[in-house]
Design a protein around this motif. Structure first.
Motif, PDB file in Angstrom:
ATOM      1  N   THR A   1       0.977  -1.399  -0.144  1.00  0.00           N
ATOM      2  CA  THR A   1       0.044   0.079  -0.224  1.00  0.00           C
ATOM      3  C   THR A   1       0.649   1.167   0.190  1.00  0.00           C
ATOM      4  OG1 THR A   1       0.241   0.117   2.586  1.00  0.00           O
ATOM      5  CG2 THR A   1      -2.329  -1.150   1.652  1.00  0.00           C
TER       6      THR A   1
ATOM      7  N   GLU B   1       8.144  -2.586   4.304  1.00  0.00           N
ATOM      8  CA  GLU B   1       6.668  -2.728   4.411  1.00  0.00           C
ATOM      9  C   GLU B   1       5.834  -4.163   3.940  1.00  0.00           C
ATOM     10  OE1 GLU B   1       2.524  -1.746   2.342  1.00  0.00           O
ATOM     11  OE2 GLU B   1       3.953  -0.731   1.745  1.00  0.00           O
TER      12      GLU B   1
ATOM     13  N   MET C   1       0.365  -6.350   2.340  1.00  0.00           N
ATOM     14  CA  MET C   1      -0.612  -6.203   2.305  1.00  0.00           C
ATOM     15  C   MET C   1      -1.991  -7.774   2.960  1.00  0.00           C
ATOM     16  SD  MET C   1      -3.066  -4.352  -0.479  1.00  0.00           S
ATOM     17  CE  MET C   1      -4.221  -4.456   0.682  1.00  0.00           C
TER      18      MET C   1
ATOM     19  N   ASP D   1      -7.033  -5.544   5.844  1.00  0.00           N
ATOM     20  CA  ASP D   1      -6.004  -5.032   6.351  1.00  0.00           C
ATOM     21  C   ASP D   1      -6.968  -3.163   5.254  1.00  0.00           C
ATOM     22  OD1 ASP D   1      -4.144  -5.240   7.708  1.00  0.00           O
ATOM     23  OD2 ASP D   1      -3.019  -5.400   6.736  1.00  0.00           O
ATOM     24  N   ARG D   2      -6.649  -2.247   6.247  1.00  0.00           N
ATOM     25  CA  ARG D   2      -7.229  -0.889   5.275  1.00  0.00           C
ATOM     26  C   ARG D   2      -6.421  -1.051   4.305  1.00  0.00           C
ATOM     27  NH1 ARG D   2      -9.336   0.490  10.991  1.00  0.00           N
ATOM     28  NH2 ARG D   2     -10.623   1.186  10.918  1.00  0.00           N
ATOM     29  N   PHE D   3      -6.686  -0.306   3.312  1.00  0.00           N
ATOM     30  CA  PHE D   3      -5.947   0.585   1.725  1.00  0.00           C
ATOM     31  C   PHE D   3      -5.998   2.289   2.688  1.00  0.00           C
ATOM     32  CE2 PHE D   3      -5.520  -1.436  -1.864  1.00  0.00           C
ATOM     33  CZ  PHE D   3      -4.021  -1.107  -2.208  1.00  0.00           C
TER      34      PHE D   3
ATOM     35  N   GLY E   1      -3.197   3.301   1.309  1.00  0.00           N
ATOM     36  CA  GLY E   1      -2.384   4.603   0.171  1.00  0.00           C
ATOM     37  C   GLY E   1      -2.746   4.070  -0.815  1.00  0.00           C
ATOM     38  N   HIS E   2      -1.597   3.037  -2.000  1.00  0.00           N
ATOM     39  CA  HIS E   2      -2.618   2.990  -3.447  1.00  0.00           C
ATOM     40  C   HIS E   2      -1.553   1.522  -3.286  1.00  0.00           C
ATOM     41  CE1 HIS E   2       1.374   4.940  -5.349  1.00  0.00           C
ATOM     42  NE2 HIS E   2       1.444   3.736  -5.477  1.00  0.00           N
ATOM     43  N   LEU E   3      -2.544   0.779  -4.881  1.00  0.00           N
ATOM     44  CA  LEU E   3      -1.753  -0.389  -4.813  1.00  0.00           C
ATOM     45  C   LEU E   3      -0.166   0.184  -5.733  1.00  0.00           C
ATOM     46  CD1 LEU E   3      -4.319  -1.338  -7.578  1.00  0.00           C
ATOM     47  CD2 LEU E   3      -3.944  -2.692  -5.126  1.00  0.00           C
TER      48      LEU E   3
ATOM     49  N   SER F   1      -1.059   8.944  -8.357  1.00  0.00           N
ATOM     50  CA  SER F   1       0.359   8.176  -6.933  1.00  0.00           C
ATOM     51  C   SER F   1       1.215   7.645  -7.236  1.00  0.00           C
ATOM     52  CB  SER F   1      -0.731   7.020  -6.511  1.00  0.00           C
ATOM     53  OG  SER F   1      -2.086   7.852  -5.965  1.00  0.00           O
TER      54      SER F   1
ATOM     55  N   SER G   1       4.011   5.838  -0.773  1.00  0.00           N
ATOM     56  CA  SER G   1       2.643   6.484  -1.013  1.00  0.00           C
ATOM     57  C   SER G   1       2.419   7.671  -1.335  1.00  0.00           C
ATOM     58  CB  SER G   1       1.555   5.354  -0.610  1.00  0.00           C
ATOM     59  OG  SER G   1       0.218   6.074  -1.496  1.00  0.00           O
TER      60      SER G   1
ATOM     61  N   ASP H   1       2.242   4.933 -11.110  1.00  0.00           N
ATOM     62  CA  ASP H   1       0.729   3.787 -10.551  1.00  0.00           C
ATOM     63  C   ASP H   1       0.439   3.071 -11.604  1.00  0.00           C
ATOM     64  OD1 ASP H   1      -1.594   4.289  -9.570  1.00  0.00           O
ATOM     65  OD2 ASP H   1      -2.786   5.146 -11.118  1.00  0.00           O
TER      66      ASP H   1
END
Length: 220
Positions: A3, A84, A87, A91-93, A95-97, A138, A145, A184
């Motif tokens: 993330t 990191e 994920m 979990d909560r997302f 950031g971004h992919l 992103s 992120s 991105d």
């Protein structure tokens, strides 16, 4: 998959080099809490596979493609790195992919204060990356992120809040430092689908990316 929300700052304890391959040994505490052999951990935004571990460290292999495309081979013993874990589905997302598949390296040209934020201006080694770098889009920088503020085809800027600065290795990075860049993934797929036209194997004529082509396919 990641993330871009850094969990901890680790440090490079040892490295074994052979040609364009590395075995890196990294000190860590949080990301090793539930680690297993074969797990993925992003190191400065680079997805690496755990090949050995202890309670406070882990090791990973770096292959030639990763060696050439990232800043991992430039790390010095004792240098801090962003870490990191991959994920999990629950979990909560935040950031971004982020895939952990670095597209290239960028050079920090400028770091300046703007009220409560730090603004970094970065020049990618490969200007082709700007095909998928857009303002307010992103980007992952050393695995963090972030949102692109400006992108002019030569440099990009990002603005970083105090919390992110304190929790990541960007706090140590000054002009002249090199950082890993991952653009991105959604932008990369869109660019791939629209670029240059049909594959040569189809025999269809090439089509340039124009406003009329975008309108034809519902993008404008």
């Amino acid at each position: 998959m990641f993330t871009g929300i850094i969990e901890e700052i680790g440090r490079l304890e040892a490295v074994r080099r052979q040609g364009e391959t590395l075995v890196v040994h990294l000190a860590a505490s949080k990301v090793t809490g539930d680690v297993k052999l074969g797990d993925s951990i992003a190191v400065n935004g680079v997805c690496l596979t755990v090949v050995s571990f202890s309670e406070r460290a882990f090791s990973a292999d770096v292959m030639p493609e990763t060696y050439r495309k990232t800043n991992l081979h430039e790390l010095k013993i004792g240098e801090p790195v962003n870490l990191e874990r991959a994920m999990s589905g629950k979990d909560r997302f935040g950031g971004h992919l982020v895939q952990g598949h670095v597209d290239g390296v960028g050079l920090i040209l400028e770091r300046r204060r703007e009220q409560n934020a730090e603004v970094y201006r970065i020049k990618p080694d490969n200007p082709d990356l700007f095909r998928t770098i857009i303002p307010k889009g992103s980007i992952a920088i050393d695995g963090i992120s972030l949102t692109v503020v400006e992108a002019d085809g030569e440099t990009l800027t990002v603005s970083i809040i105090p919390h992110t600065l304190e929790q990541t290795v960007l706090q140590y990075k000054q002009p002249g430092a090199r950082v890993n860049l991952e653009t991105d993934v959604i932008g990369k797929y869109v660019a791939h689908l629209l670029q240059l036209g049909a594959p040569a194997s189809t025999g269809a004529p090439k089509r340039e990316l124009t406003e009329s082509l975008l309108r034809e396919h519902g993008f404008a």
